[in-house]
Design a protein around this motif. Structure first.
Motif, PDB file in Angstrom:
ATOM      1  N   HIS A 171       0.858  -1.183   0.000  1.00 28.91           N
ATOM      2  CA  HIS A 171       0.000   0.000   0.000  1.00 28.91           C
ATOM      3  C   HIS A 171       0.895   1.234   0.000  1.00 28.91           C
ATOM      4  O   HIS A 171       1.805   1.345   0.824  1.00 28.91           O
ATOM      5  CB  HIS A 171      -0.898  -0.021   1.235  1.00 28.91           C
ATOM      6  CG  HIS A 171      -1.960   1.020   1.209  1.00 28.91           C
ATOM      7  ND1 HIS A 171      -1.709   2.321   1.584  1.00 28.91           N
ATOM      8  CD2 HIS A 171      -3.252   0.962   0.841  1.00 28.91           C
ATOM      9  CE1 HIS A 171      -2.829   3.017   1.463  1.00 28.91           C
ATOM     10  NE2 HIS A 171      -3.775   2.210   1.008  1.00 28.91           N
ATOM     11  N   ARG A 219      -8.770   0.004   4.612  1.00 29.72           N
ATOM     12  CA  ARG A 219     -10.154   0.167   4.183  1.00 29.72           C
ATOM     13  C   ARG A 219     -10.586   1.626   4.060  1.00 29.72           C
ATOM     14  O   ARG A 219     -11.701   1.910   3.679  1.00 29.72           O
ATOM     15  CB  ARG A 219     -11.081  -0.550   5.175  1.00 29.72           C
ATOM     16  CG  ARG A 219     -10.911  -2.036   5.108  1.00 29.72           C
ATOM     17  CD  ARG A 219     -12.029  -2.745   5.826  1.00 29.72           C
ATOM     18  NE  ARG A 219     -11.738  -4.165   5.866  1.00 29.72           N
ATOM     19  CZ  ARG A 219     -11.461  -4.842   6.974  1.00 29.72           C
ATOM     20  NH1 ARG A 219     -11.474  -4.234   8.135  1.00 29.72           N
ATOM     21  NH2 ARG A 219     -11.190  -6.115   6.927  1.00 29.72           N
ATOM     22  N   LYS A 220      -9.685   2.545   4.377  1.00 30.91           N
ATOM     23  CA  LYS A 220     -10.020   3.959   4.284  1.00 30.91           C
ATOM     24  C   LYS A 220     -10.262   4.332   2.826  1.00 30.91           C
ATOM     25  O   LYS A 220      -9.507   3.967   1.947  1.00 30.91           O
ATOM     26  CB  LYS A 220      -8.865   4.821   4.805  1.00 30.91           C
ATOM     27  CG  LYS A 220      -8.569   4.650   6.255  1.00 30.91           C
ATOM     28  CD  LYS A 220      -7.442   5.590   6.613  1.00 30.91           C
ATOM     29  CE  LYS A 220      -6.580   5.017   7.703  1.00 30.91           C
ATOM     30  NZ  LYS A 220      -5.373   5.749   7.918  1.00 30.91           N
ATOM     31  N   ARG A 221     -11.300   5.092   2.599  1.00 36.18           N
ATOM     32  CA  ARG A 221     -11.550   5.578   1.247  1.00 36.18           C
ATOM     33  C   ARG A 221     -10.653   6.766   0.973  1.00 36.18           C
ATOM     34  O   ARG A 221     -10.468   7.617   1.818  1.00 36.18           O
ATOM     35  CB  ARG A 221     -13.012   5.964   1.080  1.00 36.18           C
ATOM     36  CG  ARG A 221     -13.886   4.747   1.151  1.00 36.18           C
ATOM     37  CD  ARG A 221     -15.203   4.886   0.456  1.00 36.18           C
ATOM     38  NE  ARG A 221     -15.228   5.681  -0.742  1.00 36.18           N
ATOM     39  CZ  ARG A 221     -15.216   5.176  -1.968  1.00 36.18           C
ATOM     40  NH1 ARG A 221     -15.168   3.894  -2.159  1.00 36.18           N
ATOM     41  NH2 ARG A 221     -15.284   5.960  -3.017  1.00 36.18           N
ATOM     42  N   THR A 241      -0.792  -5.454   1.157  1.00 35.79           N
ATOM     43  CA  THR A 241      -2.252  -5.547   1.173  1.00 35.79           C
ATOM     44  C   THR A 241      -2.739  -6.981   1.290  1.00 35.79           C
ATOM     45  O   THR A 241      -3.890  -7.223   1.622  1.00 35.79           O
ATOM     46  CB  THR A 241      -2.869  -4.905  -0.090  1.00 35.79           C
ATOM     47  OG1 THR A 241      -2.393  -5.600  -1.239  1.00 35.79           O
ATOM     48  CG2 THR A 241      -2.518  -3.433  -0.182  1.00 35.79           C
ATOM     49  N   GLU A 262       0.258   3.375   3.559  1.00 30.66           N
ATOM     50  CA  GLU A 262       0.425   2.634   4.812  1.00 30.66           C
ATOM     51  C   GLU A 262       1.727   1.843   4.869  1.00 30.66           C
ATOM     52  O   GLU A 262       2.179   1.477   5.945  1.00 30.66           O
ATOM     53  CB  GLU A 262      -0.762   1.687   5.031  1.00 30.66           C
ATOM     54  CG  GLU A 262      -2.082   2.403   5.234  1.00 30.66           C
ATOM     55  CD  GLU A 262      -2.100   3.252   6.496  1.00 30.66           C
ATOM     56  OE1 GLU A 262      -1.423   2.897   7.475  1.00 30.66           O
ATOM     57  OE2 GLU A 262      -2.806   4.275   6.505  1.00 30.66           O
ATOM     58  N   ALA A 268      -5.465  -6.155  13.535  1.00 31.04           N
ATOM     59  CA  ALA A 268      -5.655  -4.741  13.865  1.00 31.04           C
ATOM     60  C   ALA A 268      -5.193  -3.822  12.733  1.00 31.04           C
ATOM     61  O   ALA A 268      -5.584  -2.648  12.679  1.00 31.04           O
ATOM     62  CB  ALA A 268      -4.919  -4.402  15.156  1.00 31.04           C
ATOM     63  N   ARG A 269      -4.383  -4.324  11.828  1.00 28.48           N
ATOM     64  CA  ARG A 269      -3.879  -3.507  10.713  1.00 28.48           C
ATOM     65  C   ARG A 269      -4.863  -3.432   9.550  1.00 28.48           C
ATOM     66  O   ARG A 269      -4.804  -2.498   8.750  1.00 28.48           O
ATOM     67  CB  ARG A 269      -2.553  -4.069  10.201  1.00 28.48           C
ATOM     68  CG  ARG A 269      -1.455  -4.023  11.237  1.00 28.48           C
ATOM     69  CD  ARG A 269      -0.196  -4.643  10.701  1.00 28.48           C
ATOM     70  NE  ARG A 269       0.829  -4.719  11.731  1.00 28.48           N
ATOM     71  CZ  ARG A 269       2.026  -5.242  11.540  1.00 28.48           C
ATOM     72  NH1 ARG A 269       2.366  -5.711  10.345  1.00 28.48           N
ATOM     73  NH2 ARG A 269       2.889  -5.274  12.522  1.00 28.48           N
ATOM     74  N   ALA A 270      -5.749  -4.381   9.427  1.00 25.32           N
ATOM     75  CA  ALA A 270      -6.663  -4.442   8.279  1.00 25.32           C
ATOM     76  C   ALA A 270      -7.466  -3.155   8.079  1.00 25.32           C
ATOM     77  O   ALA A 270      -7.606  -2.693   6.940  1.00 25.32           O
ATOM     78  CB  ALA A 270      -7.579  -5.653   8.403  1.00 25.32           C
ATOM     79  N   PRO A 271      -8.013  -2.538   9.128  1.00 27.89           N
ATOM     80  CA  PRO A 271      -8.794  -1.310   8.909  1.00 27.89           C
ATOM     81  C   PRO A 271      -7.993  -0.175   8.274  1.00 27.89           C
ATOM     82  O   PRO A 271      -8.570   0.708   7.642  1.00 27.89           O
ATOM     83  CB  PRO A 271      -9.253  -0.921  10.317  1.00 27.89           C
ATOM     84  CG  PRO A 271      -9.241  -2.196  11.088  1.00 27.89           C
ATOM     85  CD  PRO A 271      -8.090  -2.977  10.514  1.00 27.89           C
ATOM     86  N   ARG A 272      -6.692  -0.198   8.419  1.00 23.55           N
ATOM     87  CA  ARG A 272      -5.868   0.845   7.809  1.00 23.55           C
ATOM     88  C   ARG A 272      -5.966   0.835   6.294  1.00 23.55           C
ATOM     89  O   ARG A 272      -5.741   1.853   5.640  1.00 23.55           O
ATOM     90  CB  ARG A 272      -4.409   0.669   8.226  1.00 23.55           C
ATOM     91  CG  ARG A 272      -4.197   0.944   9.694  1.00 23.55           C
ATOM     92  CD  ARG A 272      -2.858   0.509  10.213  1.00 23.55           C
ATOM     93  NE  ARG A 272      -1.709   0.930   9.421  1.00 23.55           N
ATOM     94  CZ  ARG A 272      -0.468   0.567   9.691  1.00 23.55           C
ATOM     95  NH1 ARG A 272      -0.210  -0.208  10.728  1.00 23.55           N
ATOM     96  NH2 ARG A 272       0.531   0.976   8.937  1.00 23.55           N
TER      97      ARG A 272
END
Length: 76
Positions: A22, A64-66, A29, A25, A58-62
């Motif tokens: 990514h 998913r940000k649009r 991915t 980040e 805990a890293r997955a939501p990072r």
């Protein structure tokens, strides 16, 4: 034949063969590891690998940000 030779008590790799870093980040991915974690994985102690594996969910939501997409770019 002794199958114990092939059975090792090690943490499996989280790699899912989707190796794309990514751009913001700086994590993969596919497996959610950092580039440093990926590079050092084979040399890490099992405890260190387990600690990384425990952090991955805990890293997955990072990721998913649009980012806004085309419509956001056209408004700017």
């Amino acid at each position: 034949m002794n199958d114990q030779v092939w059975k090792r008590d090690e943490v499996d790799s989280p790699c899912v063969q989707i190796c794309v870093v990514h751009p913001e980040e700086r994590i993969c991915t596919g497996c959610l590891r950092t580039l440093d974690e990926i590079a050092r994985w084979s040399r890490m102690a099992p405890e260190e690998r387990r600690a990384v594996m425990d952090e991955l969910p805990a890293r997955a939501p990072r990721l998913r940000k649009r980012r806004g997409g085309r419509a956001a770019r056209l408004k700017g």
